[in-house]
Design a protein around this motif. Structure first.
Motif, PDB file in Angstrom:
ATOM      1  N   LEU A 176       6.230  -2.767  -3.953  1.00 25.64           N
ATOM      2  CA  LEU A 176       4.829  -2.646  -4.366  1.00 25.64           C
ATOM      3  C   LEU A 176       3.875  -2.551  -3.184  1.00 25.64           C
ATOM      4  O   LEU A 176       2.872  -1.836  -3.239  1.00 25.64           O
ATOM      5  N   TYR A 177       4.189  -3.265  -2.083  1.00 26.96           N
ATOM      6  CA  TYR A 177       3.193  -3.418  -1.019  1.00 26.96           C
ATOM      7  C   TYR A 177       3.617  -2.900   0.356  1.00 26.96           C
ATOM      8  O   TYR A 177       2.814  -2.943   1.291  1.00 26.96           O
ATOM      9  N   ARG A 178       4.849  -2.419   0.494  1.00 25.83           N
ATOM     10  CA  ARG A 178       5.303  -2.006   1.823  1.00 25.83           C
ATOM     11  C   ARG A 178       4.428  -0.903   2.404  1.00 25.83           C
ATOM     12  O   ARG A 178       4.196  -0.841   3.604  1.00 25.83           O
ATOM     13  N   GLY A 179       3.928  -0.021   1.567  1.00 25.74           N
ATOM     14  CA  GLY A 179       3.063   1.048   2.066  1.00 25.74           C
ATOM     15  C   GLY A 179       1.627   0.611   2.258  1.00 25.74           C
ATOM     16  O   GLY A 179       0.748   1.450   2.473  1.00 25.74           O
ATOM     17  N   GLY A 180       1.365  -0.704   2.167  1.00 27.57           N
ATOM     18  CA  GLY A 180      -0.009  -1.189   2.255  1.00 27.57           C
ATOM     19  C   GLY A 180      -0.650  -1.203   0.877  1.00 27.57           C
ATOM     20  O   GLY A 180      -0.049  -0.816  -0.124  1.00 27.57           O
ATOM     21  N   LEU A 181      -1.891  -1.657   0.822  1.00 31.35           N
ATOM     22  CA  LEU A 181      -2.562  -1.787  -0.475  1.00 31.35           C
ATOM     23  C   LEU A 181      -2.884  -0.447  -1.112  1.00 31.35           C
ATOM     24  O   LEU A 181      -3.118  -0.365  -2.313  1.00 31.35           O
TER      25      LEU A 181
END
Length: 637
Positions: A176-181
């Motif tokens: 969900l968050y590895r690519g940033g928000l």
């Protein structure tokens, strides 16, 4: 032509609470339906995921009442039971369907089927066309099928009004968050898996909800739009499904589903919470609700496994209370039983019984075996709560929590805002004295999140004082991925701040925690959102709806609804046997889903608002999170 079973027209009996709804549906649609068509013994066959769904809702005793005398894993080698009908309860995966088909496909090793020739198959959610066609192609299975149903129960009903999707927390969190928000441009595998399961929650609740999300949350908006699309598909395929607020079911309006992201509030999972349930999950080794306790037996003190779940009435009653109140309640009830019943057993006045020796009390209680179960349960929770308090004292959590509370709320116990320099000194002092590295990370992370980062001049001393291990160091760096910079940008600041000493950041949304304890001043952001939802004050700019919502004022209040008081069945562990009066839950349901983990302070906030007479609140997430698991989740990015 082989077809899927058409759903029967459903009865309109309204069951409150998600867990009771799941239990009712499993009883009627799985066990009741199968028992009507097969009058002898049955065997329940499950996979790992479906076993967790059913075991959280129904115990072995209940299964045996339904003539299910054996539960077996479909992945394991099983002995034949030709006189027992198989009841398959499976998740719709290629592996489980292949194993189902293999059970009914003759081979050199097995020429006869394992079970009786009446087969009942139930799936936790909808089958894909590919899997459905695989089943159709297995003629030996098709000839024996008495039922094939898609139940839409692909979640864990953990508490009466709380659920999780039984997903690996770190795996989901990283996706969900590895690519940033800002994430990717389109939903990925994780988002599709989350929404597929979330659809089954609303289907089970018979809710076609208004969908809201936080406007600046990429995760929230992506899930909200995907849910809207998939739920429309569900309705199109299930024409007989009904929902609260339709033209026939008008006893309550349509629910609202608010979809949030764990990144919206990273403070709540990190702060030390001193209510019973939160402390147990934070401080003690507990897995799948199972905890080891000390128990008295004929052989002396032994280790015994106990389950802290909905079947334990005392746990349900006490879990949301402050640990100090829990110990006081337990002590009072044990003393009351011992005093009153030793007096009866020894034919003494109550005042005389209070002065009895422990040996006399033990002898008296042996003559009153009907109280052994109650006392055993009270003693079990007394043991667990004292273990929590022992750790609380040993780790100096009261002093640590005071610093956390001041940072999180922006005010100290006296209601004043301390200077930043004073708090930096205090945080550094605490970091140097804390032994546990996770606790050090929690305090430093709370400082960073609540204050918008460290000043460049404070960074080196605080990081040095924290002395973090590699995993916690990685988690600290990953806070920036979640929108929390480690270091504040340089600014000139205000003249007043420079002269008087800059004060710590004040919290934007302040809501009363409802606690009389200064160590529990902080209330989660979710409580503020829930109150605003109840009062119709939740901003549509900050939390828009997928479609325009009806222009309704807050008309469904406890005062305006003429409903008689609801009497709850008294727990046998309670002092009173007359039952407790609780304000009725009124108005449409509020369903809140937090992607990335739900913490126990948020569960408590919802329970408090419902106990005050608000509408039913169903809370859910991909998983329930503890401070330790949340730190691991952040480190996984």
């Amino acid at each position: 032509m082989f077809k899927r079973n058409k759903p029967k027209k459903e009865t309109e009996t309204v069951v409150e609470g998600l867990l009771p709804i799941v239990q009712d549906r499993l009883q009627k649609e799985v066990f009741g339906n199968s028992a009507d068509k097969w009058k002898s013994d049955m065997i329940l066959i499950v996979d790992d995921a479906s076993l967790r769904v059913i075991s959280n809702a129904m115990g072995m005793y209940k299964l045996m009442e339904n003539r299910v005398y054996l539960v077996e894993q479909i992945s394991k080698v099983r002995a034949p039971y030709r006189n027992s009908a198989p009841l398959y309860f499976l998740s719709p995966t290629k592996d489980s369907v292949a194993r189902l088909i293999d059970d009914w496909t003759p081979s050199r090793k097995r020429k006869e089927p394992l079970y009786a020739d009446s087969v009942f198959v139930y799936f936790t959610q909808a089958l894909s066309d590919e899997l459905f066609n695989m089943i159709k192609a297995c003629k030996p299975l098709v000839r024996r099928l008495k039922s094939l149903s898609e139940l839409n129960i692909d979640f864990i009903a953990k508490q009466r009004e709380a659920f999780h999707l039984d997903m690996n927390s770190s795996e989901v969190f990283s996706k969900l968050y590895r690519g940033g928000l800002n994430g990717g441009s389109s939903p990925g595998v994780a988002e599709h898996a989350i929404v597929d399961k979330l659809v089954t929650v609303c289907a089970s609740l018979h809710e076609y909800p208004h969908i809201r999300y936080r406007s600046d949350s990429k995760v929230g908006s992506t899930l909200a739009r995907l849910f809207n699309e998939k739920f429309h598909n569900f309705i199109d395929k299930n024409k007989q499904w009904w929902y609260h607020g339709d033209s026939v079911h008008t006893e309550k309006g349509r629910a609202t589903l608010l979809i949030l992201s764990r990144a919206d509030d990273c403070l709540s999972p990190l702060i030390h919470e001193f209510t019973y349930q939160a402390m147990v999950h934070d401080l003690l080794p507990i897995e799948d609700d199972k905890i080891t306790v000390k128990a008295q037996s004929s052989d002396g003190v032994i280790d015994k496994d106990a389950l802290l779940n909905e079947s334990d009435e005392l746990w349900v009653e006490l879990r949301g209370k402050h640990i100090a109140d829990v110990i006081q309640i337990l002590s009072g009830r044990i003393r009351e039983i011992v005093n009153s019943n030793t007096a009866v057993a020894l034919n003494k006045k109550s005042s005389e019984a209070k002065s009895l020796s422990l040996t006399q009390m033990a002898n008296a209680l042996k003559a009153l075996p009907e109280y052994q179960e109650v006392l055993s349960k009270l003693s079990q929770h007394m043991h667990i709560s004292h273990r929590c308090m022992d750790i609380f004292k040993k780790q100096g959590l009261l002093e640590i929590s005071e610093v956390e509370q001041t940072l999180a709320t922006g005010k100290n116990d006296d209601g004043k805002s301390p200077k930043v320099s004073e708090m930096v000194d205090l945080v550094e002092q605490q970091l140097q004295s804390i032994i546990d590295p996770v606790t050090r990370f929690r305090l430093l992370a709370i400082f960073i999140i609540s204050q918008g980062g460290m000043k460049p001049s404070d960074q080196a001393r605080l990081v040095a004082a924290a002395n973090l291990r590699p995993e916690q160091t990685k988690a600290l760096q990953n806070l920036e991925v979640l929108g929390f910079p480690m270091v504040k940008p340089l600014s000139t600041g205000r003249v007043g701040s420079a002269l008087n000493g800059e004060r710590i950041a004040a919290r934007r949304n302040v809501v009363d925690s409802g606690s009389e304890y200064s160590s529990s001043r902080y209330a989660s952001d979710l409580k503020d959102l829930l109150i605003k939802m109840q009062e119709g004050r939740l901003s549509f700019d900050a939390y828009p709806s997928i479609y325009p919502m009806p222009d309704e004022g807050v008309t469904n209040t406890v005062a305006s609804v003429g409903v008689s008081s609801v009497r709850l069945k008294a727990s046998k562990y309670s002092k009173s046997s007359k039952g407790a009066v609780m304000a009725p839950k009124v108005g449409p349901r509020q369903i809140v889903f937090i992607a990335g983990g739900l913490c126990y302070s948020e569960l408590r906030a919802a329970e408090e608002l419902m106990e005050a007479g608000g509408p039913e609140i169903i809370l859910g997430s991909t998983n329930f999170t503890t401070p330790q698991s949340f730190v691991k989740d952040i480190a996984s990015l």
